[in-house]
Design a protein around this motif. Structure first.
Motif, PDB file in Angstrom:
ATOM      1  N   SER A  21       0.840  -1.209   0.000  1.00  0.00           N
ATOM      2  CA  SER A  21       0.000   0.000   0.000  1.00  0.00           C
ATOM      3  C   SER A  21       0.871   1.254   0.000  1.00  0.00           C
ATOM      4  CB  SER A  21      -0.954  -0.005   1.192  1.00  0.00           C
ATOM      5  OG  SER A  21      -0.245   0.088   2.406  1.00  0.00           O
ATOM      6  N   LYS A  22       2.009   1.215   0.689  1.00  0.00           N
ATOM      7  CA  LYS A  22       2.922   2.358   0.675  1.00  0.00           C
ATOM      8  C   LYS A  22       3.499   2.581  -0.716  1.00  0.00           C
ATOM      9  CE  LYS A  22       4.425   2.389   5.498  1.00  0.00           C
ATOM     10  NZ  LYS A  22       5.585   2.245   6.400  1.00  0.00           N
ATOM     11  N   ILE A  23       3.798   1.498  -1.416  1.00  0.00           N
ATOM     12  CA  ILE A  23       4.332   1.610  -2.777  1.00  0.00           C
ATOM     13  C   ILE A  23       3.293   2.243  -3.697  1.00  0.00           C
ATOM     14  CG2 ILE A  23       5.047   0.275  -4.802  1.00  0.00           C
ATOM     15  CD1 ILE A  23       6.441  -1.655  -2.842  1.00  0.00           C
ATOM     16  N   ASN A  95       7.251  19.455  -4.077  1.00  0.00           N
ATOM     17  CA  ASN A  95       6.662  18.135  -4.252  1.00  0.00           C
ATOM     18  C   ASN A  95       7.732  17.108  -4.634  1.00  0.00           C
ATOM     19  OD1 ASN A  95       4.703  16.101  -4.495  1.00  0.00           O
ATOM     20  ND2 ASN A  95       4.385  16.571  -6.641  1.00  0.00           N
ATOM     21  N   SER A  96       8.686  17.502  -5.460  1.00  0.00           N
ATOM     22  CA  SER A  96       9.773  16.592  -5.852  1.00  0.00           C
ATOM     23  C   SER A  96      10.636  16.211  -4.647  1.00  0.00           C
ATOM     24  CB  SER A  96      10.649  17.232  -6.922  1.00  0.00           C
ATOM     25  OG  SER A  96       9.932  17.423  -8.102  1.00  0.00           O
ATOM     26  N   VAL A  97      10.942  17.183  -3.820  1.00  0.00           N
ATOM     27  CA  VAL A  97      11.746  16.909  -2.632  1.00  0.00           C
ATOM     28  C   VAL A  97      10.991  15.974  -1.686  1.00  0.00           C
ATOM     29  CG1 VAL A  97      12.681  17.975  -0.518  1.00  0.00           C
ATOM     30  CG2 VAL A  97      13.116  19.008  -2.751  1.00  0.00           C
ATOM     31  N   TYR A  98       9.710  16.254  -1.464  1.00  0.00           N
ATOM     32  CA  TYR A  98       8.896  15.412  -0.574  1.00  0.00           C
ATOM     33  C   TYR A  98       8.803  13.982  -1.117  1.00  0.00           C
ATOM     34  CZ  TYR A  98       4.879  13.536   1.913  1.00  0.00           C
ATOM     35  OH  TYR A  98       4.047  12.724   2.641  1.00  0.00           O
ATOM     36  N   THR A  99       8.553  13.848  -2.408  1.00  0.00           N
ATOM     37  CA  THR A  99       8.421  12.525  -3.008  1.00  0.00           C
ATOM     38  C   THR A  99       9.742  11.772  -2.949  1.00  0.00           C
ATOM     39  OG1 THR A  99       6.697  13.356  -4.480  1.00  0.00           O
ATOM     40  CG2 THR A  99       7.731  11.281  -5.091  1.00  0.00           C
ATOM     41  N   SER A 100      10.839  12.449  -3.211  1.00  0.00           N
ATOM     42  CA  SER A 100      12.156  11.802  -3.131  1.00  0.00           C
ATOM     43  C   SER A 100      12.457  11.357  -1.702  1.00  0.00           C
ATOM     44  CB  SER A 100      13.245  12.749  -3.621  1.00  0.00           C
ATOM     45  OG  SER A 100      13.042  13.071  -4.969  1.00  0.00           O
ATOM     46  N   TRP A 101      12.096  12.178  -0.742  1.00  0.00           N
ATOM     47  CA  TRP A 101      12.304  11.834   0.669  1.00  0.00           C
ATOM     48  C   TRP A 101      11.482  10.605   1.047  1.00  0.00           C
ATOM     49  CZ3 TRP A 101       8.626  12.605   4.756  1.00  0.00           C
ATOM     50  CH2 TRP A 101       9.141  12.346   6.034  1.00  0.00           C
ATOM     51  N   ARG A 102      10.216  10.591   0.627  1.00  0.00           N
ATOM     52  CA  ARG A 102       9.357   9.426   0.915  1.00  0.00           C
ATOM     53  C   ARG A 102       9.890   8.170   0.229  1.00  0.00           C
ATOM     54  NH1 ARG A 102       4.494   9.890   4.000  1.00  0.00           N
ATOM     55  NH2 ARG A 102       4.447   7.734   3.345  1.00  0.00           N
TER      56      ARG A 102
END
Length: 146
Positions: A21-23, A95-102
């Motif tokens: 689900s996280k993926i 958004n890119s930074v947040y997504t990369s961090w996640r």
């Protein structure tokens, strides 16, 4: 193509329900990141066109309506568009930074989970297996398989 799908299914089977689900959740953010980057890049050229030729504002129905409703001068409207594009670029980058961090966090969690499961698998093997296999080979297997 069949091998790719088969391999993907086998890899996906290694994950638990929570990891799956996280993926999928992360896939949504990757899609948003892609669309955000696309919009940010696509908004630069119209701004450059308006900045070099302000008469284009009247030719575009959408921009003309905004221009007339706000009652700005050409320079102020161009500055407003520039600020809007900077905001779009900033939000896209955020958004890119947040997504990369996640993505980094999820990959670390999956790595830890798989390593732990693999380690438990080796620990729970019978005594005869451990007498015939050196600890260096076991450690090498754990490291190389994860």
């Amino acid at each position: 193509m069949y091998e790719l799908i088969h391999t993907t299914k086998r890899i996906f089977a290694l994950f638990g329900k929570k990891e799956k689900s996280k993926i999928l959740y992360l896939q949504f953010f990757i899609l948003l990141m892609t669309l955000g980057e696309l919009v940010a890049i696509a908004s630069i050229l119209p701004f450059i066109n308006i900045a070099t030729n302000p008469s284009l504002i009247q030719e575009n129905i959408f921009l003309s309506n905004i221009y007339n409703k706000l009652n700005f001068s050409d320079l102020n409207f161009t500055i407003l568009m520039g600020i809007g594009i900077i905001i779009i670029l900033f939000l896209s980058s955020l958004n890119s930074v947040y997504t990369s961090w996640r993505l980094f966090n999820l990959s670390s969690q999956i790595n830890a989970s798989l390593t732990t499961r693999l380690y438990k698998n080796f620990i729970n093997k019978d005594w005869l297996y451990h007498t015939q296999t050196t600890s260096a080979k076991i450690i090498y297997s754990i490291i190389s398989e994860c």
